[in-house]
Design an enzyme around this catalytic site. Structure first.
Site, mmCIF file in Angstrom:
data_model
loop_
_atom_site.group_PDB
_atom_site.id
_atom_site.type_symbol
_atom_site.label_atom_id
_atom_site.label_comp_id
_atom_site.label_asym_id
_atom_site.label_seq_id
_atom_site.Cartn_x
_atom_site.Cartn_y
_atom_site.Cartn_z
ATOM 1 N N ARG A 1 42.868 27.329 34.363
ATOM 2 C CA ARG A 1 42.403 28.634 34.850
ATOM 3 C C ARG A 1 41.527 28.417 36.079
ATOM 4 O O ARG A 1 41.193 27.290 36.423
ATOM 5 C CB ARG A 1 41.701 29.468 33.759
ATOM 6 C CG ARG A 1 40.841 28.780 32.767
ATOM 7 C CD ARG A 1 39.542 28.215 33.250
ATOM 8 N NE ARG A 1 38.782 29.115 34.096
ATOM 9 C CZ ARG A 1 37.912 28.725 34.996
ATOM 10 N NH1 ARG A 1 37.666 27.422 35.179
ATOM 11 N NH2 ARG A 1 37.242 29.575 35.735
ATOM 12 N N GLY A 2 41.181 29.555 36.724
ATOM 13 C CA GLY A 2 40.468 29.455 37.997
ATOM 14 C C GLY A 2 41.508 29.556 39.107
ATOM 15 O O GLY A 2 42.524 28.843 39.076
ATOM 16 N N ALA A 3 41.262 30.454 40.073
ATOM 17 C CA ALA A 3 42.311 30.801 41.035
ATOM 18 C C ALA A 3 42.952 29.595 41.740
ATOM 19 O O ALA A 3 44.186 29.445 41.702
ATOM 20 C CB ALA A 3 41.741 31.799 42.043
ATOM 21 N N ASP B 1 38.931 35.574 43.019
ATOM 22 C CA ASP B 1 40.354 35.485 42.675
ATOM 23 C C ASP B 1 41.238 36.117 43.734
ATOM 24 O O ASP B 1 42.397 35.761 43.891
ATOM 25 C CB ASP B 1 40.621 36.125 41.317
ATOM 26 C CG ASP B 1 40.126 35.208 40.221
ATOM 27 O OD1 ASP B 1 38.908 35.202 39.961
ATOM 28 O OD2 ASP B 1 40.945 34.441 39.678
ATOM 29 N N GLN C 1 33.447 31.129 30.068
ATOM 30 C CA GLN C 1 33.691 30.065 31.070
ATOM 31 C C GLN C 1 32.376 29.520 31.631
ATOM 32 O O GLN C 1 32.307 28.366 32.055
ATOM 33 C CB GLN C 1 34.543 30.602 32.230
ATOM 34 C CG GLN C 1 35.981 30.890 31.884
ATOM 35 C CD GLN C 1 36.181 32.334 31.476
ATOM 36 O OE1 GLN C 1 35.303 32.956 30.890
ATOM 37 N NE2 GLN C 1 37.344 32.883 31.760
ATOM 38 N N ARG D 1 49.958 35.278 35.549
ATOM 39 C CA ARG D 1 48.697 36.031 35.672
ATOM 40 C C ARG D 1 48.737 36.826 36.988
ATOM 41 O O ARG D 1 49.175 36.286 38.006
ATOM 42 C CB ARG D 1 47.477 35.084 35.636
ATOM 43 C CG ARG D 1 47.301 34.414 34.274
ATOM 44 C CD ARG D 1 45.966 33.705 34.159
ATOM 45 N NE ARG D 1 44.864 34.634 33.964
ATOM 46 C CZ ARG D 1 43.587 34.284 34.026
ATOM 47 N NH1 ARG D 1 43.243 33.035 34.290
ATOM 48 N NH2 ARG D 1 42.637 35.177 33.822
ATOM 49 N N LYS E 1 35.748 37.355 38.295
ATOM 50 C CA LYS E 1 35.584 37.513 36.846
ATOM 51 C C LYS E 1 34.779 38.757 36.493
ATOM 52 O O LYS E 1 33.757 39.053 37.130
ATOM 53 C CB LYS E 1 34.916 36.247 36.294
ATOM 54 C CG LYS E 1 34.625 36.222 34.817
ATOM 55 C CD LYS E 1 35.829 36.536 33.949
ATOM 56 C CE LYS E 1 37.021 35.642 34.216
ATOM 57 N NZ LYS E 1 38.261 36.126 33.544
HETATM 58 O O1 MRU Z 1 40.012 34.118 34.103
HETATM 59 P P1 MRU Z 1 39.620 32.902 34.868
HETATM 60 O O2 MRU Z 1 38.771 31.947 34.117
HETATM 61 O O3 MRU Z 1 40.827 32.244 35.514
HETATM 62 O O4 MRU Z 1 38.726 33.485 36.057
HETATM 63 C C1 MRU Z 1 38.198 32.609 36.991
HETATM 64 C C2 MRU Z 1 37.290 33.251 37.949
HETATM 65 O O5 MRU Z 1 37.058 34.445 37.926
HETATM 66 C C3 MRU Z 1 36.714 32.363 39.012
HETATM 67 O O6 MRU Z 1 35.445 32.810 39.395
HETATM 68 C C4 MRU Z 1 37.644 32.408 40.232
HETATM 69 O O7 MRU Z 1 38.953 32.109 39.859
HETATM 70 C C5 MRU Z 1 37.213 31.481 41.284
HETATM 71 S S1 MRU Z 1 37.527 29.820 40.857
HETATM 72 C C6 MRU Z 1 37.124 28.802 42.110
#
Ligand code: MRU
Length: 344
Positions: A44-46, A233, A192, A87, A244
């Site tokens: 996870r994480g963009a 994201d 997270q 996603r 998030k």
């Molecule tokens: O749902 P997630 O855990 O994938 O959400 C992640 C976030 O919102 C992060 O802040 C975002 O992806 C930036 S990651 C460098």
């Protein structure tokens, strides 16, 4: 190891659902497993989602047996569509898949396309780490020495190929000799912040304090937050930021207390095709994530829950957007256009 990496025709990744109690590394040669890992947030994480999806396309290409170019590309489209449907909010996913698709279209035959896709996926991973380090160098001067910094969710090495975006900026500030105290919002419902950001900062030796999400306003009112830094994201052309769920509340609070609110994100997170944050698709996840935690029910049976995974922070609350191409401030429209190069 890196969060997601290519290893001789296989993809290795850290299962983020098991952290911080266990560091489990999974390995697969099946792109469907990658798609599932993105859906279930093992990855996870963009930026990490983008890197994993690119590697998933490369795995899919290695699996396709078609010998004719058109048939091969037809099968590859199915692989890409499977990954595309995992996603909806992080634009890095679509950015990476479009880049892989374009690269495939340039190949003359299946063998050369396979080879090109394996190389491209690895390049996307390397470039992500490189972008994060450059972002860190641009962002570190914004963080005050002895600064008390609030962050949300996890925008660290785990959310990228390596080093991190918002946490990359904090790493770079520490590498430059600054002493920091990081407040980590736990980030309900999947934690997270408490699980992943706290783990990463502890491993790195950066002092941290975990707070529940509803403590941020009080902490700011006590004068104990010097700045807020988060990842993103998707960033619309006007500078509105999807991140998030809970990020918007922090931005409004920071604004009310006169505290700078920074967003750190690579240019692959900027979506110039949409004008404002209202057009960003917001993922809604299972109600169970709110009503229970790791299988333990926390709300009465039979009640409903609302579970948007992201929210949108209007650009007027954003003090600066830190990218690998430099720091952009309002007016964001011009600044963001100036730093984004077309890919391909
Ligand atoms: O749902 P997630 O855990 O994938 O959400 C992640 C976030 O919102 C992060 O802040 C975002 O992806 C930036 S990651 C460098």
């Amino acid at each position: 190891m890196r969060t997601v990496e290519w290893a001789d025709g296989r993809v290795r990744f850290i299962d983020q659902t098991r952290l911080p109690l266990e560091k489990i590394i999974l390995e697969t040669s099946d792109y469907r497993t990658i798609a599932q890992a993105i859906k279930t947030m093992q990855v996870r994480g963009a930026p990490a989602i983008g890197v994993a999806a690119a590697m998933g396309v490369a795995l899919g290409a290695l699996e396709i047996e078609a010998s004719g170019r058109d048939e091969f590309l037809g099968c590859l489209t199915e692989v890409i569509e499977t990954l595309r449907s995992t996603r909806p909010t992080a634009v890095n996913l679509f950015w990476a898949l479009d880049r892989m698709s374009r690269r495939a279209g340039e190949g003359a035959d299946p063998a050369s396309i396979r080879q090109a896709l394996v190389e491209e996926a690895q390049a996307i991973g390397r470039e992500d780490e490189d972008a994060n380090r450059r972002m860190g160098a641009y962002g570190a001067p914004l963080i005050p020495d002895c600064g008390r910094v609030l962050t949300h969710c996890n925008a660290g090495a785990l959310a990228t190929a390596a080093y991190g975006t918002a946490l990359g900026v904090l790493r770079a500030a520490c590498e430059a000799g600054k002493r920091l105290q990081v407040y980590v919002g736990e980030t309900r419902p999947l934690l997270q912040g408490a699980r992943l950001t706290a783990w990463e900062l502890q491993e790195e030796g950066i002092p941290l304090t975990v707070i529940t999400d509803n403590m941020a306003g009080y902490l700011m009112s006590l004068g104990r937050v010097d700045c807020v830094i988060v990842g993103a994201d998707r960033i619309a052309a006007n500078g509105d930021v999807a991140n998030k769920i809970g990020t918007y509340s922090l931005a409004v609070l920071a604004h009310a207390h006169g505290i700078p609110f920074y967003v750190a994100a690579p240019t692959s997170t900027i979506d110039l095709s949409i004008q404002t944050g209202e057009q960003i698709p917001i993922e809604e996840r299972s109600q169970e994530e709110v009503l229970a935690f790791q299988g333990v029910r926390t709300a009465p049976l039979g009640v409903k829950a609302f579970n948007p995974a992201f929210d949108v922070t209007p650009h007027r609350y954003v003090s600066a957007i830190i990218t690998e191409e430099g720091v952009v401030q309002a007016p964001y429209g011009e600044g963001l256009k100036g730093i984004c190069r077309p890919i391909g």
